[in-house]
Design a protein around this motif. Structure first.
Motif, PDB file in Angstrom:
ATOM      1  N   THR A 555       0.849  -1.193   0.000  1.00  0.00           N
ATOM      2  CA  THR A 555       0.000   0.000   0.000  1.00  0.00           C
ATOM      3  C   THR A 555       0.882   1.239   0.000  1.00  0.00           C
ATOM      4  N   GLN A 556       0.264   2.390   0.129  1.00  0.00           N
ATOM      5  CA  GLN A 556       1.010   3.635   0.159  1.00  0.00           C
ATOM      6  C   GLN A 556       1.929   3.743   1.376  1.00  0.00           C
ATOM      7  N   ALA A 557       1.657   2.978   2.425  1.00  0.00           N
ATOM      8  CA  ALA A 557       2.503   2.993   3.624  1.00  0.00           C
ATOM      9  C   ALA A 557       3.692   2.047   3.500  1.00  0.00           C
ATOM     10  N   GLY A 558       3.671   1.162   2.514  1.00  0.00           N
ATOM     11  CA  GLY A 558       4.772   0.236   2.324  1.00  0.00           C
ATOM     12  C   GLY A 558       4.871  -0.799   3.436  1.00  0.00           C
ATOM     13  N   THR A 559       5.815  -1.697   3.279  1.00  0.00           N
ATOM     14  CA  THR A 559       6.010  -2.758   4.258  1.00  0.00           C
ATOM     15  C   THR A 559       6.630  -2.234   5.546  1.00  0.00           C
ATOM     16  N   GLY A 560       7.140  -1.014   5.522  1.00  0.00           N
ATOM     17  CA  GLY A 560       7.669  -0.400   6.741  1.00  0.00           C
ATOM     18  C   GLY A 560       6.610   0.115   7.678  1.00  0.00           C
ATOM     19  N   TRP A 561       5.354  -0.193   7.423  1.00  0.00           N
ATOM     20  CA  TRP A 561       4.261   0.292   8.266  1.00  0.00           C
ATOM     21  C   TRP A 561       4.432  -0.128   9.724  1.00  0.00           C
ATOM     22  N   ASN A 562       5.115  -1.265   9.980  1.00  0.00           N
ATOM     23  CA  ASN A 562       5.329  -1.702  11.361  1.00  0.00           C
ATOM     24  C   ASN A 562       6.809  -1.956  11.638  1.00  0.00           C
ATOM     25  N   MET A 563       7.675  -1.152  11.048  1.00  0.00           N
ATOM     26  CA  MET A 563       9.114  -1.386  11.181  1.00  0.00           C
ATOM     27  C   MET A 563       9.595  -1.357  12.629  1.00  0.00           C
ATOM     28  N   ASP A 564       8.867  -0.693  13.501  1.00  0.00           N
ATOM     29  CA  ASP A 564       9.283  -0.648  14.904  1.00  0.00           C
ATOM     30  C   ASP A 564       9.104  -1.989  15.608  1.00  0.00           C
ATOM     31  N   ARG A 565       8.463  -2.957  14.959  1.00  0.00           N
ATOM     32  CA  ARG A 565       8.310  -4.302  15.538  1.00  0.00           C
ATOM     33  C   ARG A 565       9.280  -5.307  14.927  1.00  0.00           C
ATOM     34  N   TRP A 566      10.038  -4.912  13.927  1.00  0.00           N
ATOM     35  CA  TRP A 566      10.934  -5.844  13.255  1.00  0.00           C
ATOM     36  C   TRP A 566      12.056  -6.330  14.172  1.00  0.00           C
ATOM     37  N   VAL A 567      12.331  -7.626  14.064  1.00  0.00           N
ATOM     38  CA  VAL A 567      13.483  -8.239  14.740  1.00  0.00           C
ATOM     39  C   VAL A 567      14.144  -9.164  13.731  1.00  0.00           C
ATOM     40  N   LEU A 568      15.433  -8.984  13.506  1.00  0.00           N
ATOM     41  CA  LEU A 568      16.182  -9.845  12.588  1.00  0.00           C
ATOM     42  C   LEU A 568      17.281 -10.550  13.363  1.00  0.00           C
ATOM     43  N   GLN A 569      17.267 -11.876  13.286  1.00  0.00           N
ATOM     44  CA  GLN A 569      18.280 -12.668  13.982  1.00  0.00           C
ATOM     45  C   GLN A 569      19.134 -13.416  12.975  1.00  0.00           C
ATOM     46  N   ARG A 570      20.426 -13.347  13.184  1.00  0.00           N
ATOM     47  CA  ARG A 570      21.360 -14.049  12.295  1.00  0.00           C
ATOM     48  C   ARG A 570      22.454 -14.698  13.115  1.00  0.00           C
TER      49      ARG A 570
END
Length: 570
Positions: A555-570
């Motif tokens: 959408t117009q908000a993009g996938t970053g709409w909830n970027m504050d919840r992202w967690v990436l583990q490597r």
């Protein structure tokens, strides 16, 4: 509340792409910074301006500048109760009571206040004008006035947390939740300081034309962004992230806002890589954790190490046509629409995987203002029948009736974009048979303002001429893009009946009347051809292995709409 909303959307959103979660994996560590590739063009902080809406500001700064509502992953408006509450008050005249969170404060320490709502209303009401080359023009270069122009007044004591928004008598704006939204409510105190007044409420309501002009000038250009040194005092945040820096080498760097009063962001640093980035190189460098790009736009992009899926977006891939120049005669616009190979373009470039039998992305898009998964859609698109595919004999005959011989059409878009380049190539090949020459006018610095400037004859882009993420269920940008006086009306289309229809639709609750109005609107647009819809823009959305809480937002908000919840583990 937002955390709970995300859990609910994770379960319910049928369009969501969720990431794999490896539970109990003690060998993995959380990555402190996540790279986010999105094909929005970062040009301004002000998502309510024409420049912001047509470049995709909301997809970058939706969690930096918050609002009472934000666009969720299915295109719906979702209340952001961290910011405050908004509720309609019963009564004969539509009234909405807004109450900002008592704890709300900008990253520079200034309290959020109803001043921000007054600034948003005044900037987008269309009531302030000045003399231009062709008569009176808006002082504020707002993307749209829809809804805001129906507001009669806002009761606001400067600095207060409360605002009462009163609409004009006899008016009822049904999509009022699209007002005062994320990336569109700008910090009024920054404007007040820039123009040297105690507050913008009294300044805007005082009637001093020279002062209002200075406020408008800052609103239009004071938040312009370009890679390099920034005066960060002009860019305070009201969300979980704040803008730290912007450079060609390091991207748009967002860091945790320590003044944020809601749940702290899970990852302290997000690096946004906007349009113009060498996405393939960044992917090889392992610099990306989330990718949200137009499908097929990057020819050599490798998605090894990602969970990826292509989904149909809410934005309408379309050609926006000029109303003058080569397209000054409607017969030329019709001839061009008849030679554009819409079915072949969908079959080759518009499919997001295996198309569903109906709904979003099922087939060629035949409407500019109605989503394909709307119950109204099948009944309102009969006017598109004569433009289903490349009908060269019909296009040749229509062009002959126009009295225009061998026209040349220059199609502009933001490059590089492999899919759009191929789109122009296919159109050129098809229309050549009808005597219409099509030229590729794509450029890295392309802006849709080149259409009214006469530098191109058509713009190839998404809803609202956005180069990247676009569209929502409410469709405000889609309606605004065809109304005179709207910043998004790049083609200069003007039709009094269309304006009257859209005004009535904004307050129409009867489904039968709505269906009739939408049908009339689409028939009118197919008769006048101010634009040519092609397909629901397919978006490739990918999350790096080890990502948690990633939910696609086409959408117009993009996938970053909830970027504050992202967690990436490597």
């Amino acid at each position: 509340m937002r955390r709970g909303t995300i859990r609910l959307i994770t379960v319910l959103a049928t369009a969501a792409v969720t990431t794999s979660v490896v539970a109990g994996c003690s060998t993995k560590n959380q990555v402190p910074s996540i790279g986010y590739a999105v094909d929005a063009a970062v040009t301004t902080y002000n998502g309510a301006s024409t420049l912001g809406a047509s470049s995709g500001t909301g997809a970058v700064f939706g969690r930096v500048l918050t609002g009472f509502f934000y666009t969720g992953p299915d295109g719906q408006q979702v209340a952001d109760t961290d910011v405050g509450t908004a509720k309609e008050v019963p009564g004969e005249t539509q009234t909405v009571q807004y109450r900002l969170n008592p704890d709300g404060v900008y990253s520079d320490g200034v309290q959020t206040s109803c001043d921000d709502l007054v600034l948003a209303w005044m900037a987008r009401s269309g009531k302030h004008t000045r003399t231009g080359e062709r008569g009176q023009v808006p002082m504020f270069d707002a993307a749209s006035t829809l809804g805001y122009d129906e507001i009669e007044r806002i009761d606001c004591q400067p600095g207060s947390k409360d605002a009462t928004v009163v609409f004009r008598p006899g008016k009822h704006y049904l999509p009022w939740r699209t007002l005062f939204a994320a990336a569109e409510m700008m910090p009024a105190h920054v404007v007040a300081k820039a123009v040297g007044v105690p507050d913008v409420v009294n300044a805007l309501q005082g009637g001093d034309g020279a002062l209002i002009t200075r406020i408008a000038d800052f609103w239009n250009t004071g938040w312009t962004l370009a890679p390099g040194a920034l005066d960060l005092a002009r860019f305070p945040s009201s969300g979980p992230y704040r803008l730290e820096s912007f450079s060609a080498r390091d991207g748009v760097v967002l860091v945790a806002n320590d003044k944020w009063w809601g749940d702290a962001p899970e990852t302290k640093r997000i690096v946004v890589w906007p349009r113009g980035t060498d996405y393939a190189a960044k992917s090889k460098e392992n610099a990306l954790g989330v990718i949200d790009l137009g499908a097929g736009s990057v020819a050599d992009l490798k998605l090894d190490g990602f969970d990826a899926r292509t989904v149909a977006g809410r934005g309408a891939e379309q050609l926006v046509l000029a109303s003058d120049g080569v397209f000054s005669r409607v017969e030329v616009r019709r001839a061009f629409a008849q030679c554009v190979p819409r079915q072949a373009l969908f079959d080759t470039l518009g499919k997001a995987g295996e198309p569903p039998t109906h709904g979003l992305g099922a087939s060629v898009l035949n409407s500019r203002v109605v989503q394909q998964d709307s119950l109204y859609y099948p009944a309102v698109v009969s006017g598109a029948e004569r433009y289903r595919g490349a009908d060269i004999p019909a296009a040749t005959a229509t062009l002959a009736s126009s009295g225009t011989a061998q026209p040349t059409v220059r199609i502009g878009y933001r490059s590089p974009d492999a899919r759009r380049a191929q789109t122009v190539s296919m159109i050129a090949e098809s229309c050549r048979g009808a005597g219409i020459t099509v030229l590729d006018a794509g450029a890295p610095d392309f802006s849709p303002v080149r259409l009214p400037e006469g530098a191109v004859d058509a713009v190839l882009a998404g809803t609202g001429a956005a180069p990247g993420p676009a569209g929502s269920s409410a469709g405000v940008a889609a309606f605004a893009a065809l109304r005179p006086g709207s910043g998004l009306d790049f083609g200069g289309f003007a039709n009094g009946r269309y304006d009257a229809i859209t005004d009535q639709l904004a307050g129409e609750a009867n489904s039968t009347t709505t269906l009739n109005l939408l049908t009339e609107a689409e028939n009118l647009l197919w008769a006048q051809v101010p634009s040519i819809p092609l397909f629901a823009t397919p978006r490739t959305i990918a999350f790096g292995h080890g990502m948690q809480n990633g939910i696609a937002g086409p959408t117009q908000a993009g996938t970053g709409w909830n970027m504050d919840r992202w967690v990436l583990q490597r």
